[in-house]
Design an enzyme around this catalytic site. Structure first.
Site, mmCIF file in Angstrom:
data_model
loop_
_atom_site.group_PDB
_atom_site.id
_atom_site.type_symbol
_atom_site.label_atom_id
_atom_site.label_comp_id
_atom_site.label_asym_id
_atom_site.label_seq_id
_atom_site.Cartn_x
_atom_site.Cartn_y
_atom_site.Cartn_z
ATOM 1 N N GLY A 85 0.812 -1.213 0.000
ATOM 2 C CA GLY A 85 0.000 0.000 0.000
ATOM 3 C C GLY A 85 0.846 1.264 0.000
ATOM 4 O O GLY A 85 2.074 1.234 0.073
ATOM 5 N N ARG A 88 3.831 6.188 1.806
ATOM 6 C CA ARG A 88 4.252 7.596 1.867
ATOM 7 C C ARG A 88 3.657 8.382 0.710
ATOM 8 O O ARG A 88 4.274 9.320 0.188
ATOM 9 C CB ARG A 88 5.766 7.703 1.870
ATOM 10 C CG ARG A 88 6.487 6.892 0.811
ATOM 11 C CD ARG A 88 7.983 7.031 0.968
ATOM 12 N NE ARG A 88 8.716 5.950 0.337
ATOM 13 C CZ ARG A 88 10.031 5.783 0.462
ATOM 14 N NH1 ARG A 88 10.727 6.617 1.181
ATOM 15 N NH2 ARG A 88 10.629 4.777 -0.122
ATOM 16 N N LYS A 108 3.729 12.331 -3.152
ATOM 17 C CA LYS A 108 4.644 11.248 -2.790
ATOM 18 C C LYS A 108 5.706 11.805 -1.840
ATOM 19 O O LYS A 108 6.459 12.703 -2.207
ATOM 20 C CB LYS A 108 5.286 10.674 -4.054
ATOM 21 C CG LYS A 108 6.038 9.374 -3.837
ATOM 22 C CD LYS A 108 6.502 8.803 -5.171
ATOM 23 C CE LYS A 108 7.215 7.481 -4.983
ATOM 24 N NZ LYS A 108 7.787 6.980 -6.245
ATOM 25 N N GLY A 121 7.475 7.828 6.055
ATOM 26 C CA GLY A 121 6.555 8.349 5.059
ATOM 27 C C GLY A 121 7.051 9.566 4.316
ATOM 28 O O GLY A 121 6.305 10.167 3.541
ATOM 29 N N ARG A 172 2.964 13.581 -8.339
ATOM 30 C CA ARG A 172 3.061 12.668 -9.476
ATOM 31 C C ARG A 172 1.732 12.594 -10.215
ATOM 32 O O ARG A 172 0.662 12.518 -9.611
ATOM 33 C CB ARG A 172 3.491 11.278 -9.008
ATOM 34 C CG ARG A 172 3.665 10.299 -10.152
ATOM 35 C CD ARG A 172 4.460 9.082 -9.750
ATOM 36 N NE ARG A 172 3.754 8.214 -8.827
ATOM 37 C CZ ARG A 172 4.280 7.104 -8.304
ATOM 38 N NH1 ARG A 172 5.534 6.770 -8.606
ATOM 39 N NH2 ARG A 172 3.597 6.350 -7.472
ATOM 40 N N ARG A 179 -2.232 -1.125 -9.932
ATOM 41 C CA ARG A 179 -1.078 -1.982 -10.180
ATOM 42 C C ARG A 179 -1.506 -3.443 -10.231
ATOM 43 O O ARG A 179 -2.602 -3.795 -9.776
ATOM 44 C CB ARG A 179 -0.044 -1.790 -9.067
ATOM 45 C CG ARG A 179 0.262 -0.323 -8.737
ATOM 46 C CD ARG A 179 0.749 -0.173 -7.299
ATOM 47 N NE ARG A 179 0.879 1.227 -6.897
ATOM 48 C CZ ARG A 179 2.006 1.921 -6.941
ATOM 49 N NH1 ARG A 179 3.113 1.343 -7.347
ATOM 50 N NH2 ARG A 179 2.036 3.185 -6.564
ATOM 51 N N ASP A 248 4.064 -4.727 -7.600
ATOM 52 C CA ASP A 248 3.453 -3.487 -7.130
ATOM 53 C C ASP A 248 3.989 -2.273 -7.867
ATOM 54 O O ASP A 248 3.507 -1.149 -7.659
ATOM 55 C CB ASP A 248 3.653 -3.322 -5.616
ATOM 56 C CG ASP A 248 5.122 -3.394 -5.215
ATOM 57 O OD1 ASP A 248 5.706 -4.477 -5.370
ATOM 58 O OD2 ASP A 248 5.667 -2.382 -4.753
ATOM 59 N N ASN A 249 4.979 -2.472 -8.745
ATOM 60 C CA ASN A 249 5.513 -1.388 -9.567
ATOM 61 C C ASN A 249 5.152 -1.565 -11.034
ATOM 62 O O ASN A 249 5.801 -0.990 -11.910
ATOM 63 C CB ASN A 249 7.036 -1.312 -9.435
ATOM 64 C CG ASN A 249 7.465 -0.857 -8.060
ATOM 65 O OD1 ASN A 249 6.715 -0.201 -7.353
ATOM 66 N ND2 ASN A 249 8.676 -1.210 -7.663
ATOM 67 N N ASP A 258 7.207 4.409 -10.771
ATOM 68 C CA ASP A 258 8.119 4.210 -9.646
ATOM 69 C C ASP A 258 9.584 4.175 -10.076
ATOM 70 O O ASP A 258 10.166 3.130 -10.311
ATOM 71 C CB ASP A 258 7.752 2.954 -8.846
ATOM 72 C CG ASP A 258 6.540 3.201 -7.963
ATOM 73 O OD1 ASP A 258 6.342 4.358 -7.546
ATOM 74 O OD2 ASP A 258 5.796 2.255 -7.685
#
Length: 477
Positions: A85, A88, A108, A121, A172, A179, A248-249, A258
């Site tokens: 998850g 940050r 981010k 974070g 971003r 994802r 996750d990327n 990422d």
């Protein structure tokens, strides 16, 4: 001045996130605004220049914003983590650009969330500016990518291995932040209903044409596979190494996301690894097409219940698509390589012709970017990149026989003169830490038009000097 956002993800997918607020930045300062991107998004660059420090630090929310930390899981270096998850990051909402396309706006480095797993974070200035730079480099190369809308400093210092560093936040912009790991989060919990709900949302947002297919979820999976195969082929064609291709990327949209330990390869070597944590070379340059297939297999596992109620039939349907991924990737790669080499029509020998050149380049450590760029205009200059040019001399007539009449023009359009050379990136970041953003701004200018050779930017076309040493990158943002 602020702007209005929509919240379709939060509105349509309750239970997929946690509502949260950014930590207060004690003295936010707008460091850089991506004015071109702001205009493309339909925002007011001048107003953001005035008020962006508050907006992009989370201190003043856009109209309609509901900040959320998104839930996702992921395979990290092959090992599955059922809960990752946004540890940050906060999704502020979505804007629709001047062309009618929807984009996420995410902070981010804005502080701890319930997904932080013990981290602070926060983000440091260097990694924030690095992601800004590399995203703009990829955009300039025409490769689908997330981009930075702004970078702000927070007025606080954060502790990292290097010591105390100035804190910063990146804003971003992405087609979305869905994802493979987002699907994995709910599939791992056996929540097929939420997997279906997420798939329906992703179809509507990214691949609406698949909704009318006889088997829409299978068509959706095939569309993601095609987008990802095309993306990774484009990475490979410019020598880009992502460095951390965890599930996750991997964005469902087909954008690069990422930018942590990523970098551009200079001397060609398929085993090139820059990431300090990739000890086994899992995400080496030459392994990226293999990881593409591995990640897509993990996505297929989450979607099996949607493909067919019968598990065996579901696996068979998924396998039919998965079995095409290698051919899809090779097709995109070879088409791109033909452009890089300026070849005349398709020919059965093209793969061998390209492969033989790559073998020579690897054996002699020829620079990836310079070799192809110099071939376009000056074969002798390309020859000089090889320590023992005799093998290159044997290969050259084969290429010249296949070269198209307009090869020089085509090759100049397919082979950048400038990439984000690692030593230039580090120079810009080091200067930024000293308070000097001139090298950062100049590099951004170079990367905005990488295919045009300009005498004043010649230094940006050359590899790092030997004194730069072995390059290592780190996960930072």
């Amino acid at each position: 001045m602020t702007f209005a956002v929509d919240n379709s993800y939060a509105r349509d997918l309750p239970g997929f996130y946690v509502e949260w607020q950014a930590a207060r930045a004690p003295a936010p300062r707008l460091l850089r605004l991506n004015r071109g991107l702001a205009f493309q998004l339909g925002l007011d660059p001048d107003g953001l220049e005035r008020d962006g420090a508050l907006v992009f630090s989370g201190g003043r929310l856009p109209e309609g914003a509901m900040p959320i930390a998104q839930a996702y899981a992921g395979h990290q270096f092959g090992g599955f983590s059922p809960q990752l998850g946004d540890g940050r990051a906060l999704l502020l909402g979505e804007v629709t650009d001047r062309a009618g396309r929807r984009h996420d706006i995410q902070l981010k480095g804005s502080g701890r969330t319930p997904f932080s797993r013990g981290g602070d974070g926060k983000a440091a200035l260097g990694p924030v500016l690095r992601e800004y730079l590399i995203g703009e480099a990829m955009h300039g190369l025409g490769i689908p990518t997330t981009r930075a809308l702004a970078a702000v400093t927070t007025g606080e210092t954060i502790l990292r291995q290097e010591g105390e560093l100035p804190g910063a936040i990146l804003t971003r912009v992405a087609a979305s932040h869905i994802r493979v790991g987002t699907f994995q989060f709910f599939a791992a919990r056996g929540d097929d209903a939420k997997v279906r709900q997420l798939a329906d949302y992703a179809i509507a947002r990214h691949y609406p044409e698949t909704a009318a297919a006889d088997q829409p979820y299978l068509a959706f999976y095939e569309a993601v596979a095609e987008a990802q195969a095309a993306l990774i082929a484009r990475w490979m064609l410019v020598g880009f190494i992502h460095g951390v291709m965890n599930t996750d990327n991997m964005a469902i949209s087909g954008e690069t996301i990422d930018y942590g330990p990523c970098a551009f390869m200079e001397a060609y070597d398929p085993a090139t690894v820059f990431s300090s944590i990739d000890h086994q070379g899992r995400y080496a340059y030459g392994n990226q097409p293999l990881i593409l297939e591995w990640n897509l297999a993990r996505l297929a596992e989450t979607l099996l219940p949607l493909f067919d109620a019968d598990p065996d039939r579901a696996v068979a349907k998924a396998s039919e698509v998965l079995d095409t991924v290698g051919a899809r990737y090779r097709g995109h790669w070879l088409a791109g390589m033909r452009e890089k080499l300026g070849l005349w029509h398709d020919h059965g020998d093209d793969l061998a012709l390209a492969g033989d050149l790559l073998t020579l380049m690897a054996a002699q450590g020829a620079d990836w970017t310079l070799t192809f760029r110099r071939l376009a205009t000056d074969a002798d200059a390309a020859r000089a990149l090889f320590r023992d040019p005799s093998a290159f001399d044997a290969w050259l007539p084969r290429w010249q026989a296949r070269r198209a009449p307009d090869a020089a023009m085509r090759m100049a359009a397919a082979n950048p003169a400038c990439i984000a050379r690692n030593h230039k990136v580090e120079e810009a970041l080091a200067a930024a830490y000293r308070g000097d953003l001139a090298p950062f701004d100049r590099l951004i200018e170079v990367l905005a038009d990488p295919f045009t050779e300009r005498p004043e930017f010649e230094a940006y076309t050359l590899p790092a000097p030997a004194s730069f040493g072995r390059y290592r990158t780190f996960c930072g943002t």
